[in-house]
Design a protein around this motif. Structure first.
Motif, mmCIF file in Angstrom:
data_model
loop_
_atom_site.group_PDB
_atom_site.id
_atom_site.type_symbol
_atom_site.label_atom_id
_atom_site.label_comp_id
_atom_site.label_asym_id
_atom_site.label_seq_id
_atom_site.Cartn_x
_atom_site.Cartn_y
_atom_site.Cartn_z
ATOM 1 N N LYS A 246 0.847 -1.185 0.000
ATOM 2 C CA LYS A 246 0.000 0.000 0.000
ATOM 3 C C LYS A 246 0.884 1.237 0.000
ATOM 4 C CE LYS A 246 -3.815 -2.192 2.467
ATOM 5 N NZ LYS A 246 -4.632 -2.204 3.706
ATOM 6 N N SER A 265 -8.795 7.705 -9.463
ATOM 7 C CA SER A 265 -9.243 7.343 -8.121
ATOM 8 C C SER A 265 -8.260 6.364 -7.500
ATOM 9 C CB SER A 265 -10.646 6.723 -8.166
ATOM 10 O OG SER A 265 -11.568 7.615 -8.763
ATOM 11 N N SER A 267 -7.912 3.181 -4.568
ATOM 12 C CA SER A 267 -8.705 2.211 -3.826
ATOM 13 C C SER A 267 -7.801 1.175 -3.169
ATOM 14 C CB SER A 267 -9.689 1.493 -4.753
ATOM 15 O OG SER A 267 -10.377 0.459 -4.060
ATOM 16 N N ASN A 268 -8.296 0.584 -2.090
ATOM 17 C CA ASN A 268 -7.620 -0.550 -1.465
ATOM 18 C C ASN A 268 -8.116 -1.877 -2.017
ATOM 19 O OD1 ASN A 268 -5.642 0.346 0.401
ATOM 20 N ND2 ASN A 268 -7.278 1.090 1.733
ATOM 21 N N GLU A 269 -9.108 -1.832 -2.886
ATOM 22 C CA GLU A 269 -9.705 -3.051 -3.426
ATOM 23 C C GLU A 269 -9.527 -3.086 -4.939
ATOM 24 O OE1 GLU A 269 -13.679 -3.849 -1.391
ATOM 25 O OE2 GLU A 269 -13.304 -1.730 -0.935
ATOM 26 N N PRO A 271 -10.500 -3.054 -8.460
ATOM 27 C CA PRO A 271 -11.724 -2.573 -9.105
ATOM 28 C C PRO A 271 -12.244 -3.482 -10.200
ATOM 29 C CG PRO A 271 -9.839 -1.357 -9.893
ATOM 30 C CD PRO A 271 -9.330 -2.218 -8.792
ATOM 31 N N ASN A 277 -18.792 -4.404 -4.536
ATOM 32 C CA ASN A 277 -18.710 -2.947 -4.519
ATOM 33 C C ASN A 277 -17.424 -2.536 -3.823
ATOM 34 O OD1 ASN A 277 -21.267 -2.549 -5.731
ATOM 35 N ND2 ASN A 277 -22.259 -2.954 -3.755
ATOM 36 N N ILE A 278 -16.697 -1.636 -4.457
ATOM 37 C CA ILE A 278 -15.422 -1.221 -3.880
ATOM 38 C C ILE A 278 -15.511 0.207 -3.367
ATOM 39 C CG2 ILE A 278 -14.156 -2.751 -5.439
ATOM 40 C CD1 ILE A 278 -13.167 -0.165 -6.846
ATOM 41 N N SER A 279 -14.708 0.505 -2.343
ATOM 42 C CA SER A 279 -14.617 1.848 -1.788
ATOM 43 C C SER A 279 -13.398 2.528 -2.389
ATOM 44 C CB SER A 279 -14.495 1.765 -0.266
ATOM 45 O OG SER A 279 -14.267 3.047 0.282
ATOM 46 N N LYS A 280 -13.546 3.755 -2.873
ATOM 47 C CA LYS A 280 -12.428 4.465 -3.498
ATOM 48 C C LYS A 280 -12.538 5.955 -3.237
ATOM 49 C CE LYS A 280 -15.052 4.200 -7.818
ATOM 50 N NZ LYS A 280 -15.094 3.658 -9.185
ATOM 51 N N LYS A 281 -11.414 6.646 -3.389
ATOM 52 C CA LYS A 281 -11.358 8.097 -3.202
ATOM 53 C C LYS A 281 -10.810 8.731 -4.478
ATOM 54 C CE LYS A 281 -10.530 7.832 1.790
ATOM 55 N NZ LYS A 281 -11.841 8.408 2.184
ATOM 56 N N GLY A 307 -3.789 3.841 -0.741
ATOM 57 C CA GLY A 307 -4.518 2.771 -1.402
ATOM 58 C C GLY A 307 -3.587 1.786 -2.072
#
Length: 851
Positions: A246, A265, A267-269, A271, A277-281, A307
C-alpha cells in the motif's frame, strides 16, 4: 497507447492526511507573519508532505498569504509539463519510495579490465544471486569501476543496492548515474557480507546507466548491484498491483496525453472484481485536452491518498470518457503491506504442461506470448503454488487471436501432480468459461462457492491443441501448515569442476539451481541460470539447508534439452553423519522425460539435499530445486547423532561361519546383535554393489516378536562403496536387527543404528528382564543331513547351553543356539532347556506342540 470509452484500470499500491483548519492555527489576519505551527499547516494544506518541511528564516519572513501562495505554487509546479518539475517535486514530497523492479537484472555490465576467471566474472553482478560466498559462482572480482547501462527515458534512479561477499578489506565507492556530475552518493563504505542501500538524494538528471567506482582505484569484490526507479508503476501492466504494497500516492504522470474527461481514483480493493462494490477516493479530475500533450500530471489533494490500486475512470457525471496515453508513472510513499488476497500468488512459481512450452515470461509480467503446443487436443498447464491456498479468483490476459479458444476453459484446484481431465472438470472447480474471449483482453473470474482449496492450480483447454496466454494470475488466502513450509536454501556445491557452460561468461555454476529463476533456458535471456556437471565416476550436487529439518518433499525442475536428470538419486543427508545417504526418491527415465517438474516425497531428517548420478552420461543438469518440510520435534532432535555398533553379526545362510563386518561377504539373511536394548530411529550400512530392485526388509527382534522397521525395493546404480541410512517407520525398542533379501545375496557391511541420545534405562531394563537370555546370544552349531526334527532335538539336549533347535526340513539342516532368535524362520523348533522341555514344530500352516 491506452484508449478507453469507459475506464482504464491501473493497479497500484497506495493515506489520507487529516486536513487542518488554517484559521484555528494561523488566525484570521493573513497579512501577519506566520509562526512555525502555522507554516506547517499551510504546507500540508497546500498538498505537500509534512515530514519534508523545515521552517526557516525565509519562510518566517513572509506573510501568511505569501507563504500560502508560494507553497501552493510549489505543489502545482511539481507537474511533469512544468520546467524543473523534478526539483519542485522533491522539495514538495521529498525522495519518494521506489519500484520493486530491479532494472539491472540480466543487463550485461562492462568494466575497464575483465577478470578472465568465469567463477568471478563481471556477469555475476546482475545475475540475481546475492549469497556472500565468492567460491560459489555468484560474485564478481572487478577492476576499479564498472558501468551498467539500461534504457530509461525520463526515469530517475533513486536507489542503488550493492551486495558484497565476506572480505577482509574495507571497500569504499562512489556512485553516479550518467556521469560524475550526476552524483548519487560518494564515499559509500560497503557493508561486509551483506547489502548496502544507497539513496540517490542529489540526482538531478535522468540517465540510462549506473557507475560504481572504487575511491582508491583498487579492485572490488561485489556479488550483486541493483538499481530502482522512483516510478512505482515501472514495468507494471495496467491490470496488475503495484509493488505488492500500500502506498500514499502524491502524483500520477501521463505522457503523450489526450483526454476528453475522466478522473483518477485510489482504492484498497481491486476494481476489476465486478462482483463486489469497492470503496475508493478521487485523487483529482483528468485535465481535458484535445491537443496531444507531451505530459501532464494529476496531483492527489490533501497530501496524498492511501490505497493499493490507481484507477483511471470516467467521472460520475460523464456518460463516457476517452483517455489516450503511451505511458503512466506513479509517485508516492510506502505505507503498509497489502491485504493477502490482493497479491498474485502465481508470480514466479513453477509450472509445466502436457507438451512443449514456448518462450515466455508469463509469471513475471513480461509481454511475450505463452504458447502451449500439443499434437492432440486438450492442452493443460499446472501451476505449483508452493503451499496450500484457498483460491478466490483468477485472471488472464488472453493472447489467442482466435476468440473461440478459451470457450471451454476449465480452471480447477488439486493436490495431485497427476493430470486427470475428469477430476479437473468435476472436482476442486474454480471456474468454467463458456464465452468467447477477444485477443489482448483482460478478464478476472470469481471462483465458485465454496472456494476450492489446494496446492496446484490447473488450466485446462478442452478440445484445444495450441493456446497462448500472455499473463495469468491467481488470488487467494494461504493456509498455514506448520508441517509443510518452504525451507530456505543457503548454498550449492558439486563434487567436480567439470561444469557445463563454464566457458560461457554466464557460467552455469551450481549456485544457479537455487537462484529463484525457474524458467531458465530461454535463449533470449542474458544469463544461463541452470547448472550442469559431469563427473567421471559419480556426479553430485549438494544443496545446504538453513538448519536441520524434517524434509517432507524435494521438488526438482530439470533442464529439458538433454538427459540431465535421468536415473538420479535424491538424498536427504546430515552433514554430521557424512557420507551417509537417506533415499528420498529416484528419477527413472520415464518420470524425467514425462514431467517438467519432479516431486519426491519423503519424511527424513537432514540439513542437506544431494542429487547423485553414476550411470549413463553421468550428466546432471538442473534449473531449480525447492525443499519443503518442518522444524524438528524434541523427540526427533534426540535421535540426531547417537550411534551404536553391533557386538555380533550372523550369516543365517551359513551359521557355522562367523559373519565378518566386510562388504566382501554376501548373504541373503543377516542377524545383527547389539549390547543392549535401544530405542532405534533407523539403521545404517555400507554396500559396494548396486541395489537391483529386489526387496530388502529390515526388522527388529525382541526375542519374543518381530517388529517391522523398513524396507528397500529401489533400483540404485552404484559405482563405489556407498553408505545408506534407512529410517524406521516408527521408533522401535529392540536388541537385534534381522535383514532379509529376496535375491540370492547382498553385500552389506559396517552396520550401525541411530538411537535416542538419552537411553531410557527403565525401558532397557524392562526388556532385559523380560528377555534376559538374549543378552549374550550365540549360535553354537549348524549340522547338515539331519533326517528329522527329533534328531535335531537330540543334538540340542546333548549340549549343556543349547536353548534353541531350529530344523529346516527341506534343507535337512539343524541349527543350535543359546537363544531363541529364529522364531520368524519358515520351519523351526523352539526348545526351552529347563526342568520342562517344550518343542514347537511349525511347517507352513500347521503346528504341533511336544512336551
Amino acid at each position: 497507447m491506452i484508449s478507453s470509452s469507459f475506464f482504464v484500470i491501473f493497479f497500484v499500491q497506495i493515506s489520507i492526511l487529516n486536513s487542518y483548519n488554517v484559521t484555528e492555527i494561523c488566525g484570521n489576519n493573513d497579512s501577519l507573519q506566520p509562526n512555525d505551527d502555522c507554516l506547517r499547516v499551510l504546507w500540508t494544506n497546500a498538498g505537500c508532505k509534512e515530514s519534508v518541511f523545515t521552517p526557516n528564516v525565509t519562510w518566517r519572513s513572509m506573510t501568511i498569504l505569501e507563504a500560502s501562495d508560494k507553497m501552493k505554487n510549489l505543489f502545482n509546479s511539481s507537474k511533469a509539463h512544468v520546467h524543473n518539475f523534478l526539483k519542485n517535486r522533491i522539495e514538495c514530497f521529498g525522495i519518494t519510495s521506489t519500484s520493486d523492479i530491479n532494472i539491472l537484472y540480466g543487463v550485461e555490465p562492462t568494466m575497464t579490465m575483465a577478470n578472465e576467471n568465469t567463477l568471478l566474472s563481471v556477469a555475476h553482478l546482475t545475475d540475481g544471486i546475492k549469497i556472500p560466498d565468492i567460491s560459489l559462482g555468484g560474485c564478481s572480482h572487478i577492476a576499479a569501476n564498472v558501468e551498467i547501462k539500461v534504457y530509461s527515458p525520463r526515469l530517475y534512479i533513486r536507489k542503488v543496492v550493492i551486495w558484497t561477499p565476506f572480505t577482509l578489506n574495507v571497500q569504499t565507492v562512489n556512485i553516479w548515474t550518467g556521469s560524475s556530475s550526476n552524483v548519487c552518493q560518494n564515499n559509500v563504505i560497503l557493508k561486509n557480507g551483506t547489502f548496502t542501500e544507497i539513496f540517490c538524494l542529489k540526482t538531478i538528471n535522468a540517465y540510462d546507466n549506473v557507475y560504481v567506482r572504487s575511491t582508491d582505484s583498487s579492485s572490488l569484490y561485489i556479488c550483486e548491484i541493483e538499481a530502482y526507479f522512483d516510478n512505482l508503476a515501472y514495468f507494471k501492466p495496467i491490470w496488475h498491483t503495484l509493488n505488492e504494497a500500500k502506498f500514499k500516492v502524491y502524483a500520477v504522470d501521463l505522457y503523450d496525453y489526450v483526454s476528453n474527461g475522466g478522473q483518477i481514483s485510489i482504492s484498497n480493493e481491486n476494481p476489476i472484481k465486478t462482483w463486489s462494490n469497492i470503496s475508493k477516493k478521487v485523487c483529482d479530475y483528468l485535465p481535458i485536452s484535445s491537443i496531444r500533450l507531451y505530459g501532464t500530471t494529476v496531483l492527489c489533494q490533501g497530501g496524498g491518498i492511501e490505497g493499493q490500486f490507481v484507477i483511471l475512470e470516467k467521472r460520475a457525471s460523464e456518460a463516457v470518457a476517452e483517455v489516450n496515453i503511451t505511458s503512466i508513472e506513479v509517485y508516492g510513499d510506502y505505507v503498509d503491506k497489502p491485504s493477502e488476497n490482493s497479491v498474485d500468488i502465481l508470480k514466479n512459481k513453477l509450472f509445466w504442461s502436457n507438451k512443449e512450452i514456448g518462450i515466455h515470461k508469463m509469471l513475471d509480467y513480461g509481454h511475450n506470448s505463452f504458447p502451449i503446443r500439443n499434437e492432440i487436443s486438450n492442452a493443460w498447464i499446472y501451476f505449483d503454488l508452493e503451499a496450500l491456498y484457498e483460491i478466490e479468483s483468477v485472471s488472464i490476459l488472453n493472447s489467442n487471436i482466435n476468440n473461440e479458444k478459451c470457450k471451454n476453459l476449465y480452471i480447477s484446484v488439486s493436490n495431485s501432480t497427476v493430470f486427470n481431465d475428469v477430476d479437473v472438470m468435476n472436482k476442486g472447480k474454480c471456474y468454467k468459461n463458456i464465452h468467447k474471449m477477444s485477443w489482448r483482453t483482460f478478464h478476472m473470474y470469481k471462483c465458485e462457492t465454496p472456494n476450492p482449496i489446494g496446492r496446484f492450480l490447473i488450466w485446462y483447454y478442452q478440445g484445444v491443441s495450441i493456446v497462448s496466454m500472455a499473463v495469468v494470475e491467481a488470488y487467494g488466502t494461504k493456509i498455514i501448515e506448520e508441517k509443510f513450509q518452504k525451507i530456505q536454501l543457503t548454498k550449492v556445491i558439486s563434487n567436480t569442476e567439470d561444469i557445463l557452460h563454464k566457458s560461457d561468461i554466464r557460467g552455469g555454476y551450481p549456485i544457479k539451481i537455487i537462484d529463484g529463476r525457474r524458467i531458465n533456458y530461454n535463449a533470449k535471456i542474458t544469463y544461463f541460470t541452470c547448472a550442469g556437471i559431469q563427473h567421471n565416476l559419480e556426479s553430485r550436487f549438494s544443496i545446504y539447508l538453513q538448519n536441520t529439518y524434517k524434509v517432507e518433499q524435494v521438488v526438482v525442475y530439470p533442464f529439458r534439452e538433454d538427459d540431465g536428470f535421468s536415473d538420479c538419486l535424491v538424498s536427504v543427508e546430515l552433514i554430521s553423519r557424512d557420507p551417509e545417504r537417506q533415499i528420498c526418491g529416484l528419477s527413472n527415465y520415464y518420470s524425467w522425460s514425462k514431467s517438467y517438474t519432479l516431486y519426491f516425497d519423503c519424511s527424513l531428517i537432514g540439513d542437506r539435499i544431494s542429487l547423485y548420478r553414476s550411470n549413463g552420461s553421468r550428466i546432471i543438469t538442473v534449473c531449480e530445486v525447492l525443499v519443503f518440510g518442518r522444524n524438528l520435534t524434541s523427540e526427533e532432535k534426540s535421535f540426531k547423532n547417537t550411534i551404536r555398533y553391533p557386538t555380533k553379526m550372523i550369516n543365517l545362510n551359513n551359521i557355522v561361519t562367523p559373519y565378518e563386518n566386510t562388504c566382501l561377504i554376501q548373504a541373503s539373511n543377516i542377524l545383527i546383535q547389539f549390547d543392549n536394548f535401544y530405542e532405534i530411529y533407523g539403521f545404517g550400512f555400507d554396500t559396494n554393489s548396486s541395489l537391483l530392485g529386489n526387496k530388502i526388509t529390515f526388522n527388529g527382534l525382541t526375542g519374543k516378536e518381530k517388529i517391522e522397521c523398513s524396507f528397500l525395493d529401489q533400483y540404485i546404480s552404484l559405482v563405489q562403496n556407498t553408505r545408506f541410512f534407512i529410517q524406521c517407520f516408527s521408533v522401535i525398542t529392540v536388541k537385534s536387527i534381522w535383514i532379509n533379501s529376496s535375491m540370492n545375496s547382498m553385500a552389506l557391511c559396517n552396520f550401525y543404528i541411530v538411537v535416542k541420545d538419552n537411553i531410557n534405562q527403565q525401558v532397557a531394563n524392562f526388556f532385559q528382564e523380560k528377555n534376559n537370555k538374549l543378552i549374550e546370544p550365540l549360535l553354537m552349531a549348524s549340522i547338515s543331513n539331519v533326517t528329522n526334527f527329533l534328531n535335531c532335538y537330540k543334538n540340542c539336549i546333548n549340549l549343556p547351553k543349547c536353548e534353541t533347535a531350529t530344523y529346516l526340513k527341506d534343507e535337512r539342516k539343524c541349527f543350535l543356539s543359546e537363544v531363541s532368535t529364529y522364531l520368524t524362520m519358515p520351519v523351526n523348533f523352539t526348545i526351552a532347556t529347563e526342568s520342562t522341555y517344550q518343542t514347537n514344530f511349525q511347517i507352513v500352516n500347521s503346528k504341533m506342540n511336544l512336551c
